[in-house]
Write an enzyme that holds these catalytic residues in place. Structure first.
Site, PDB file in Angstrom:
ATOM      1  N   SER A 141       0.081  13.908   4.624  1.00 43.05           N
ATOM      2  CA  SER A 141      -1.179  14.261   3.952  1.00 43.05           C
ATOM      3  C   SER A 141      -1.272  15.781   3.899  1.00 43.05           C
ATOM      4  O   SER A 141      -0.603  16.462   4.702  1.00 43.05           O
ATOM      5  CB  SER A 141      -2.348  13.717   4.773  1.00 43.05           C
ATOM      6  OG  SER A 141      -3.573  14.280   4.356  1.00 43.05           O
ATOM      7  N   TYR A 154      -6.838  12.512  12.768  1.00 38.48           N
ATOM      8  CA  TYR A 154      -6.115  12.105  11.546  1.00 38.48           C
ATOM      9  C   TYR A 154      -5.031  13.142  11.244  1.00 38.48           C
ATOM     10  O   TYR A 154      -3.860  12.812  11.054  1.00 38.48           O
ATOM     11  CB  TYR A 154      -7.089  11.988  10.368  1.00 38.48           C
ATOM     12  CG  TYR A 154      -6.426  11.604   9.061  1.00 38.48           C
ATOM     13  CD1 TYR A 154      -5.945  10.318   8.862  1.00 38.48           C
ATOM     14  CD2 TYR A 154      -6.259  12.530   8.028  1.00 38.48           C
ATOM     15  CE1 TYR A 154      -5.322   9.959   7.665  1.00 38.48           C
ATOM     16  CE2 TYR A 154      -5.642  12.185   6.828  1.00 38.48           C
ATOM     17  CZ  TYR A 154      -5.181  10.896   6.658  1.00 38.48           C
ATOM     18  OH  TYR A 154      -4.563  10.544   5.477  1.00 38.48           O
TER      19      TYR A 154
HETATM   20  P1  NDP Z   1      -5.554   2.334   1.125  1.00 38.03           P
HETATM   21  O1  NDP Z   1      -6.647   2.082   2.117  1.00 38.03           O
HETATM   22  O2  NDP Z   1      -5.778   1.896  -0.279  1.00 38.03           O
HETATM   23  O3  NDP Z   1      -4.194   1.705   1.654  1.00 38.03           O
HETATM   24  C1  NDP Z   1      -3.846   1.692   3.013  1.00 38.03           C
HETATM   25  C2  NDP Z   1      -2.838   0.600   3.232  1.00 38.03           C
HETATM   26  O4  NDP Z   1      -2.437   0.603   4.607  1.00 38.03           O
HETATM   27  C3  NDP Z   1      -3.360  -0.786   2.906  1.00 38.03           C
HETATM   28  O5  NDP Z   1      -2.363  -1.474   2.184  1.00 38.03           O
HETATM   29  C4  NDP Z   1      -3.566  -1.418   4.266  1.00 38.03           C
HETATM   30  O6  NDP Z   1      -3.337  -2.810   4.156  1.00 38.03           O
HETATM   31  C5  NDP Z   1      -2.457  -0.742   5.060  1.00 38.03           C
HETATM   32  N1  NDP Z   1      -2.645  -0.799   6.502  1.00 38.03           N
HETATM   33  C6  NDP Z   1      -3.670  -0.302   7.246  1.00 38.03           C
HETATM   34  N2  NDP Z   1      -3.479  -0.609   8.538  1.00 38.03           N
HETATM   35  C7  NDP Z   1      -2.308  -1.291   8.624  1.00 38.03           C
HETATM   36  C8  NDP Z   1      -1.572  -1.894   9.671  1.00 38.03           C
HETATM   37  N3  NDP Z   1      -1.991  -1.864  10.953  1.00 38.03           N
HETATM   38  N4  NDP Z   1      -0.422  -2.528   9.375  1.00 38.03           N
HETATM   39  C9  NDP Z   1       0.008  -2.602   8.103  1.00 38.03           C
HETATM   40  N5  NDP Z   1      -0.625  -2.058   7.069  1.00 38.03           N
HETATM   41  C10 NDP Z   1      -1.787  -1.419   7.329  1.00 38.03           C
HETATM   42  O7  NDP Z   1      -5.284   3.897   1.194  1.00 38.03           O
HETATM   43  P2  NDP Z   1      -4.127   4.839   0.581  1.00 38.03           P
HETATM   44  O8  NDP Z   1      -3.301   4.119  -0.383  1.00 38.03           O
HETATM   45  O9  NDP Z   1      -4.788   6.087   0.189  1.00 38.03           O
HETATM   46  O10 NDP Z   1      -3.291   5.152   1.905  1.00 38.03           O
HETATM   47  C11 NDP Z   1      -1.887   5.139   1.973  1.00 38.03           C
HETATM   48  C12 NDP Z   1      -1.433   6.324   2.820  1.00 38.03           C
HETATM   49  O11 NDP Z   1      -1.733   7.524   2.132  1.00 38.03           O
HETATM   50  C13 NDP Z   1      -2.079   6.436   4.190  1.00 38.03           C
HETATM   51  O12 NDP Z   1      -1.084   6.749   5.141  1.00 38.03           O
HETATM   52  C14 NDP Z   1      -3.021   7.618   4.029  1.00 38.03           C
HETATM   53  O13 NDP Z   1      -3.264   8.273   5.237  1.00 38.03           O
HETATM   54  C15 NDP Z   1      -2.242   8.471   3.049  1.00 38.03           C
HETATM   55  N6  NDP Z   1      -2.993   9.471   2.322  1.00 38.03           N
HETATM   56  C16 NDP Z   1      -3.956   9.107   1.432  1.00 38.03           C
HETATM   57  C17 NDP Z   1      -4.678  10.060   0.761  1.00 38.03           C
HETATM   58  C18 NDP Z   1      -5.785   9.706  -0.163  1.00 38.03           C
HETATM   59  O14 NDP Z   1      -6.536  10.613  -0.580  1.00 38.03           O
HETATM   60  N7  NDP Z   1      -5.964   8.441  -0.548  1.00 38.03           N
HETATM   61  C19 NDP Z   1      -4.408  11.496   0.942  1.00 38.03           C
HETATM   62  C20 NDP Z   1      -3.342  11.772   1.883  1.00 38.03           C
HETATM   63  C21 NDP Z   1      -2.670  10.787   2.529  1.00 38.03           C
HETATM   64  P3  NDP Z   1      -3.964  -3.978   5.053  1.00 38.03           P
HETATM   65  O15 NDP Z   1      -5.383  -3.591   5.355  1.00 38.03           O
HETATM   66  O16 NDP Z   1      -3.838  -5.190   4.166  1.00 38.03           O
HETATM   67  O17 NDP Z   1      -3.090  -4.073   6.255  1.00 38.03           O
END
Ligand code: NDP
Length: 247
Positions: A141, A154
């Site tokens: 990030s 975070y």
């Molecule tokens: P979302 O919340 O849309 O997606 C997050 C995903 O992570 C979901 O598919 C969720 O699925 C999964 N997840 C959460 N906990 C677990 C777990 N214990 N095991 C397996 N899967 C898990 O957010 P983003 O797409 O934005 O996030 C993706 C990545 O991008 C993250 O690492 C986030 O920190 C990073 N990021 C995002 C930014 C943004 O602005 N959106 C900016 C910078 C980084 P489920 O709940 O079904 O398990």
């Protein structure tokens, strides 16, 4: 070897960046293996990809459980005969000031955002080392490059994975294992991520920012597609992706 027919494991594939990436790279010929906890979501995305001529499968995966992540890798090998790429993307972002002491959330971020990435690396490393080929892509990030109020823990998890990825790159070069490493540093991307914030003030501030500047997760999907599509000797190592409007 281009992206076509590469076997790509994606964690956090049930929404946001993971989902957008799975859909785009499957269109471009990658065989995708989706992991996350919500099975109904995974099934729906896999059905969508397969009914549009792509190749996709899934395994319900909690990245905090090493055995789940190993089973996800086994699924890729069973269905598609091997693995070329893991995209360690699962994450949560319950931001809050340190003084609010959301200790359970601190621990959850360490377990998912940091240990979850390590579980992904550990699950593919034996195969990648043996085959002298593989790519590890990890979503850090901009909070893994700069410190932001509210993102103490975070950001700590995202700084940590940045270090791990850079060490992996140098060790792979020294050991001659040919493992490519790509770190992503996205800024505001419109996904479901803000739903993980429980602190009301933090949520309000983030919502204002994302409503004003946030961009579609397909922006990150295109970057991942580009990184995978490079020739084996080319390691595109880091990408910072800001919305044009974000200061
Ligand atoms: P979302 O919340 O849309 O997606 C997050 C995903 O992570 C979901 O598919 C969720 O699925 C999964 N997840 C959460 N906990 C677990 C777990 N214990 N095991 C397996 N899967 C898990 O957010 P983003 O797409 O934005 O996030 C993706 C990545 O991008 C993250 O690492 C986030 O920190 C990073 N990021 C995002 C930014 C943004 O602005 N959106 C900016 C910078 C980084 P489920 O709940 O079904 O398990």
């Amino acid at each position: 070897m281009s992206i076509k027919n590469k076997v790509v494991i994606i964690t956090g594939a049930s929404s946001g960046i993971g989902r957008a990436t799975a859909e785009l790279i499957a269109q471009n010929g990658a065989k995708v293996v989706l992991g996350a906890r919500r099975e109904s979501r995974l099934r729906e995305i896999v059905d969508h990809i397969n009914s549009n001529g792509g190749q996709a499968t899934y395994a319900v995966t909690d990245v905090t459980k090493p055995d789940d992540v190993k089973k996800l890798v086994d699924k890729a090998k069973e269905e598609f005969g091997g693995i070329d790429v893991i995209f360690n993307n699962a994450g949560i972002m319950p931001t809050s000031p340190m003084s609010a002491l959301h200790i359970d959330e601190w621990n959850a971020m360490i377990d998912i955002n940091l240990k979850g990435v390590l579980n992904g690396i550990a699950a593919v490393m034996p195969d990648f080392t043996e085959q002298k080929h593989g790519q590890i892509i990890t979503t850090s990030s901009v909070a893994g490059i700069k410190s932001f109020p509210g993102a103490g823990v975070y950001g700590a998890t995202k700084f940590a994975v940045r270090n791990i990825m850079e060490v992996l790159r140098t060790e792979s070069a020294q050991e001659g294992t040919n493992i490519r490493t790509t770190s992503l540093y996205p800024a505001a991307i419109n996904t479901e991520l803000l739903a993980t914030i429980t602190d009301k003030d933090a949520e309000k501030g983030m919502k204002q920012l994302y409503d004003a500047v946030g961009i579609d997760p397909s922006a990150i999907a295109r970057v991942v597609n580009f990184a995978i599509d490079q020739p084996d000797e080319v390691n595109v190592n880091e990408f910072t992706i800001y919305p044009t409007k974000q200061a």
